[in-house]
Scaffold this motif. Structure first.
Motif: not given
Length: 439
Positions: A351-356, A359-361
């Motif tokens: 699981t990783i954090k992705v910027p949108t 905000g991050d998801v």
């Protein structure tokens, strides 16, 4: 002279015949019958020598003038075909409010209709999106004081034509302006405005300053010192016209000194030298809509250069330049971002954090993810102008190869390599046996 008498006689008979038709219409040729008949033409005729307006068939009434042997026929005819499409709905009618409605009443009506007509709540209605876009368009105009004032001034059709940059309906520019330039009014002004990526995505308010022609404050735009009285123009003797003899006869034109007014000031303003306008600084507040894109052009009516004759100012054209963002890349309504995975994440998943944009998801990475592979985050893109839907966000995966390893990490990789080689050899032997058995 004989030809002139004949033309005048025919014009009187034609006008008399039209008047009798209006006063004593025949049942079979009623004005209203002809007006409402399928494919009928409704014609409004204005003759310079008559105050009559005839509906239906018209008899053109003209006045003959001779200017140095040049014959001029002055008539104005406007024809509208009976099968023409119905005019677009009024924006006030679209929102169900009166023309005197306050800003709060317009806002309340819009939000009520938006909730009722939103496509997500009317999935069975194929026209839901079109209806929703119509109320959005109406609200965008009526909520803005300047746009609403222009809408009330020019009417629905006039406002739509001005907004499209077309003086003539049907998507064509004004041919007269194309040939002879803009008739009257101030000069249009073109400026460039740079905004950030997020300002373009979410919309913003900007205060723009630019150089343009402004009315001279010293003389109040008159071109002469305060209190100076107009005098008869010496160039034309107060007539406003000058004459010049040519091979075709006498040619009449507007006086260049008084510009056809017949009056001039004896003393000119020291600040503008009689030009009535000066090059100055103008300030305009802009409401930039969410979803605007690079190189889009905004047109702000009547905010260009001032007109020396006191008529309507020119328009302001603002070209939007959007700065690049270090994280996001835009392609229409879609957003693209890059995400770097470690070797272990690419192989084992995780699981990783992705910027949108909001905000991050957290994003789940599948095992055995390959470099260059991408996943789609639905409805995480941009809401473009005149649309209710959002674009998508694309996440592109890259795999980071470590440049230095510990002794333990080297041993693990070597172990992995041996097992992988052994597995490949076993698979190769199995394939050979299977091929031999098949033969």
């Amino acid at each position: 002279m004989v030809g002139v008498r004949i033309v005048r006689s025919l014009a009187r008979r034609s006008l008399s015949s039209s008047s009798k038709t209006l006063l004593n219409p025949k049942p079979s040729s009623s004005v209203y019958t002809r007006l409402l008949a399928p494919g009928a033409y409704r014609t409004f005729h204005s003759g310079l020598c008559s105050n009559h307006r005839v509906l239906g068939n018209h008899n053109a009434c003209s006045r003959n003038r001779f200017l140095g042997g040049v014959h001029a026929n002055w008539t104005t005819v406007r024809s509208i075909h009976g099968t023409a499409s119905v005019a677009a709905c009024d924006y006030y009618d679209t929102l169900g409010v009166s023309k005197t409605a306050s800003a709060s009443e317009i806002k309340k009506a819009y939000y009520g209709l938006a909730k009722k007509l939103h496509p997500d709540t009317n999935k069975d209605d194929p026209d839901a999106e079109k209806k929703f876009q119509e109320i959005q368009k109406a609200y965008e105009v009526l909520k803005d004081e300047e746009k609403r004032r222009e809408y009330d001034e020019y009417g629905h059709d006039g406002f739509e034509q001005r907004g499209n940059g077309n003086g003539f309906p049907g998507g064509f520019g004004n041919p007269f302006e194309d040939l002879f330039g803009r008739r009257g009014g101030g000069q249009d002004v073109n400026v460039v405005l740079e905004i950030s990526f997020m300002e373009a995505v979410k919309g913003c308010a900007k205060t723009l300053q630019f150089r343009a022609a402004v009315s001279c404050e010293a003389c109040g735009g008159t071109g002469a010192p305060p209190g100076t009285k107009l005098e008869s123009c010496k160039g034309c003797g107060g007539l406003g016209m000058t004459s010049m003899q040519t091979a075709l006869g006498w040619m009449h034109m507007h006086c260049t000194q008084c510009k056809g007014t017949g009056k001039t000031f004896p003393i000119l303003c020291n600040s503008c030298n009689g030009k009535r306008v000066l090059n100055g600084t103008k300030t305009v507040k802009l409401d930039i809509m969410a979803g605007i894109d690079n190189n889009d052009i905004m047109r702000v009516f009547s905010n260009g250069g001032a007109d020396p004759n006191g008529n309507q100012p020119g328009d302001l054209y603002v070209t939007i330049k959007v700065r690049e963002d270090p994280v996001f890349r835009r392609q229409g309504a879609d957003i693209h971002v890059d995400s770097v995975l470690s070797i272990s994440q690419a192989i084992l998943g995780g699981t990783i954090k992705v910027p949108t944009l909001t905000g991050d998801v957290l994003l789940k990475v599948s095992p055995a993810t390959q470099p260059g592979q991408k996943v789609v985050l639905k409805k995480k893109g941009i809401k473009t102008r005149n649309s209710y839907s959002l674009g998508d966000q694309y996440v592109h995966f890259n795999v980071s190869i470590p440049t230095s390893l510990s002794q333990r990490q080297c041993e693990i990789i070597q172990e992995f390599s041996k097992e992988a080689s052994s597995k490949e050899e076993q698979e190769e032997v199995h394939d050979k046996r299977a091929a031999a058995g098949a033969s």
